[in-house]
Scaffold this motif. Structure first.
Motif, short mmCIF file in Angstrom:
data_model
loop_
_atom_site.label_atom_id
_atom_site.label_comp_id
_atom_site.label_asym_id
_atom_site.label_seq_id
_atom_site.Cartn_x
_atom_site.Cartn_y
_atom_site.Cartn_z
N GLY A 40 0.82 -1.20 0.00
CA GLY A 40 0.00 0.00 0.00
C GLY A 40 0.86 1.25 0.00
O GLY A 40 2.09 1.20 0.17
N LEU A 41 0.20 2.40 -0.18
CA LEU A 41 0.93 3.66 -0.27
C LEU A 41 1.57 4.04 1.07
O LEU A 41 2.55 4.78 1.08
N PHE A 42 1.03 3.55 2.18
CA PHE A 42 1.68 3.81 3.46
C PHE A 42 3.10 3.22 3.48
O PHE A 42 4.04 3.86 3.95
N ARG A 43 3.24 2.01 2.97
CA ARG A 43 4.57 1.38 2.97
C ARG A 43 5.47 2.02 1.92
O ARG A 43 6.67 2.14 2.12
N VAL A 44 4.88 2.43 0.80
CA VAL A 44 5.68 3.12 -0.22
C VAL A 44 6.24 4.42 0.35
O VAL A 44 7.37 4.81 0.06
N ALA A 45 5.44 5.09 1.18
CA ALA A 45 5.84 6.39 1.74
C ALA A 45 6.61 6.25 3.05
O ALA A 45 6.83 7.27 3.73
N ASN A 46 7.03 5.06 3.42
CA ASN A 46 7.73 4.87 4.69
C ASN A 46 8.94 5.79 4.79
O ASN A 46 9.73 5.90 3.84
N ASN A 47 9.08 6.45 5.92
CA ASN A 47 10.14 7.44 6.19
C ASN A 47 9.97 8.71 5.36
O ASN A 47 10.87 9.56 5.33
N GLY A 48 8.83 8.82 4.69
CA GLY A 48 8.58 10.01 3.88
C GLY A 48 7.26 10.66 4.26
O GLY A 48 6.85 10.66 5.42
N THR A 49 6.58 11.20 3.25
CA THR A 49 5.34 11.94 3.47
C THR A 49 4.23 11.38 2.59
O THR A 49 4.43 11.18 1.39
N LEU A 50 3.08 11.11 3.19
CA LEU A 50 1.90 10.68 2.44
C LEU A 50 0.93 11.86 2.38
O LEU A 50 0.46 12.34 3.42
N PHE A 51 0.66 12.33 1.16
CA PHE A 51 -0.22 13.49 0.98
C PHE A 51 -1.62 13.00 0.60
O PHE A 51 -1.81 12.41 -0.47
N LEU A 52 -2.58 13.21 1.48
CA LEU A 52 -3.96 12.78 1.25
C LEU A 52 -4.77 13.99 0.82
O LEU A 52 -5.27 14.77 1.65
N ASP A 53 -4.88 14.17 -0.49
CA ASP A 53 -5.64 15.29 -1.03
C ASP A 53 -7.13 14.99 -0.98
O ASP A 53 -7.54 13.83 -1.06
N GLU A 54 -7.93 16.03 -0.85
CA GLU A 54 -9.39 15.91 -0.76
C GLU A 54 -9.78 14.89 0.32
O GLU A 54 -10.58 13.99 0.11
#
Length: 488
Positions: free
Chosen positions: A237-251
């Motif tokens: 999932g995108l949470f694991r892709v963004a690990n140690n980074g930032t997950l931007f949840l638009d809208e």
């Protein structure tokens, strides 16, 4: 023995060999020490873990069958949320279950004993080559970000305040809520927050309104093979892709209530459970959420979870609408002109004072996105904004048809046909309209129309603003400008 690339980068690689056979440790240490500056050995998992805590190893060469804990059970080294090493497993007892467990533990390669040294060195070469490519890509990415940093264009007072807030909240680990109208650049601000945070992971954007509700959980948390119909393969999932980074949840306001509870749990536990999985996975992700809705009102009306709202609204960045930062339009126009001319392969146009005034006289309901689109059309059509704007305003706000003098009723007691004041007239359906002299400028028409609408609401600017489709602040600004010019 295969030749390793002759590069100084290889000397920076560190290797740890874990095997309970002294002879195997000695052979591998001697062979690897010819290529790498640091090669350590250990006879057990406990000894290896002590070494791993002391320093980082780029490559682990581990025997599966060790006394006490086996190599595959070395969870500290193979935790996917913290693992930073490639792993080559060795074993003298080959079976399918062991191979599957090794791959699930994160093995880069799997070698059967007995093996010749050439086979081992080829495996090591592949692992290190892949690691060096990843390092180079990371360095190039950081270099690109350094040369082309996220730049928020504008020097207006409201823009400067926004930049100061971004710089202040970016280093924090807390969630950030970015609020602003559609087209104000919320993703650009989110990228700036990520860049200034110095987080080492990637920036991963997701538009919550663009994903079907039944797929959103899998998109965010991932799934295992067979978790649902059609899930033939597992997916991160995108949470694991963004690990140690930032997950931007638009809208974020578009997220279904059922999914909001799962998101809240992930944020509070700092862990996710992929769809169909039995175990949770620890994650280190900074959340930046954005919305053009009034989330507080959404909470009051039961469409957004109150606890999630408070969890996301730790830090807030409010983006001003373009109509509230009109002083930025000259800078934005120049920036978009240069960027778009290069993208379109066309010559950049020079804008006149009249062009800038035309752009600053509009309220830009679509904000910066609308400005960029308008600039692109002007460049493609070879038409200056002032000329384009006159045509656009004529199409968007058609003036009443011309009427004969005997059909007009003057607005003021001293008004006459052909005077410099608007008149009331009626169309064929006997609907009252305002008519304006043809020699008036667009600015004169706008002023007269606004004053008439405000007057029709007995001076209530809020009601007039709603009818005109603009913000009350816009009316206040225009009245102030007219007062300063002495024309009110």
């Amino acid at each position: 023995m295969s030749d390793f690339p002759s590069t100084s980068l290889w000397t920076a690689v560190s290797v740890l060999v874990v095997d309970d056979e002294p002879g195997m440790r000695a052979i591998l240490k001697k062979a690897l020490s010819k290529k790498f500056a640091q090669v350590d050995v250990a006879g057990s998992i406990e000894e290896a873990e002590t070494l791993r805590k002391r320093c980082h190893f780029d490559l682990l060469i581990v025997d599966i069958n060790l006394p006490g804990r086996s190599g595959i059970e070395w969870h500290e080294a193979f935790d996917p949320s913290t693992r930073r090493s490639d792993v080559i497993f060795m074993t003298g007892y080959a079976d399918l279950d062991t191979a599957i467990k090794a791959l699930r533990a994160g093995a880069s390669d799997f070698i059967l004993k007995p093996f010749n040294l050439e086979q081992m060195m080829q495996s090591v070469s592949r692992c290190i080559e892949r690691r060096l490519v990843e390092r180079q890509n990371f360095a190039l990415q950081r270099d690109v970000e350094r040369i082309h940093p996220v730049d928020i264009i504008g020097d207006a007072e409201t823009t400067q305040k926004m930049k100061n807030v971004i710089a202040q909240v970016a280093p924090s680990l807390a969630a950030v809520l970015v609020e602003g109208e559609s087209g104000t650049g919320k993703e650009l601000v989110a990228r700036a927050l990520h860049q200034l945070s110095k987080r080492t992971g990637p920036f991963v954007p997701l538009n919550c309104g663009a994903i079907a509700p039944d797929l959103l959980e899998s998109e965010l948390f991932g799934h295992v093979s067979g978790a649902f119909t059609g899930a033939k393969k597992g997916r991160e999932g995108l949470f694991r892709v963004a690990n140690n980074g930032t997950l931007f949840l638009d809208e974020i306001g578009e997220m279904p209530l059922s999914m909001q509870s799962s998101l809240l749990r992930a944020l509070e536990q700092k862990a996710i459970r992929p769809v169909g999985a039995e175990r949770e996975v620890q994650i280190d992700v900074r959340i930046v959420a954005a919305t053009n809705r009034n989330l507080k009102q959404e909470v009051e009306e039961g469409r957004f979870r109150r606890d999630l709202y408070y969890r996301l609204n730790v830090l807030t960045v409010e983006l001003p609408a373009l109509r509230d930062r009109l002083d930025d339009i000259p800078t934005l126009a120049h920036h978009f002109t240069q960027v778009l001319a290069k993208e379109l392969g066309m010559q950049a146009m020079n804008w006149t004072h009249e062009d800038i005034q035309a752009m600053q006289s509009y309220d830009w309901p679509g904000n910066i996105r609308e400005l960029r689109n308008m600039m692109e059309r002007c460049i493609l059509l070879g038409k200056p904004p002032a000329e384009y704007w006159r045509e656009l305003q004529g199409d968007a706000i058609p003036l009443p048809r011309m009427v004969q003098p005997n059909q007009m009723q003057a607005v003021g007691a001293d008004a006459e046909v052909g005077s410099n004041r608007p008149c009331r007239c009626h169309d064929e359906n006997d609907v009252e309209q305002f008519c304006y002299p043809t020699d008036w400028t667009l600015k004169d028409v706008e002023k007269a129309h606004i004053l008439q609408v405000v007057d029709s609401h007995s001076g209530n600017k809020s009601a007039a603003a709603r009818q005109l489709g603009v913000a009350r602040k816009t009316l206040e600004r225009k009245f102030k400008d007219w007062a300063d010019e002495g024309v009110l």
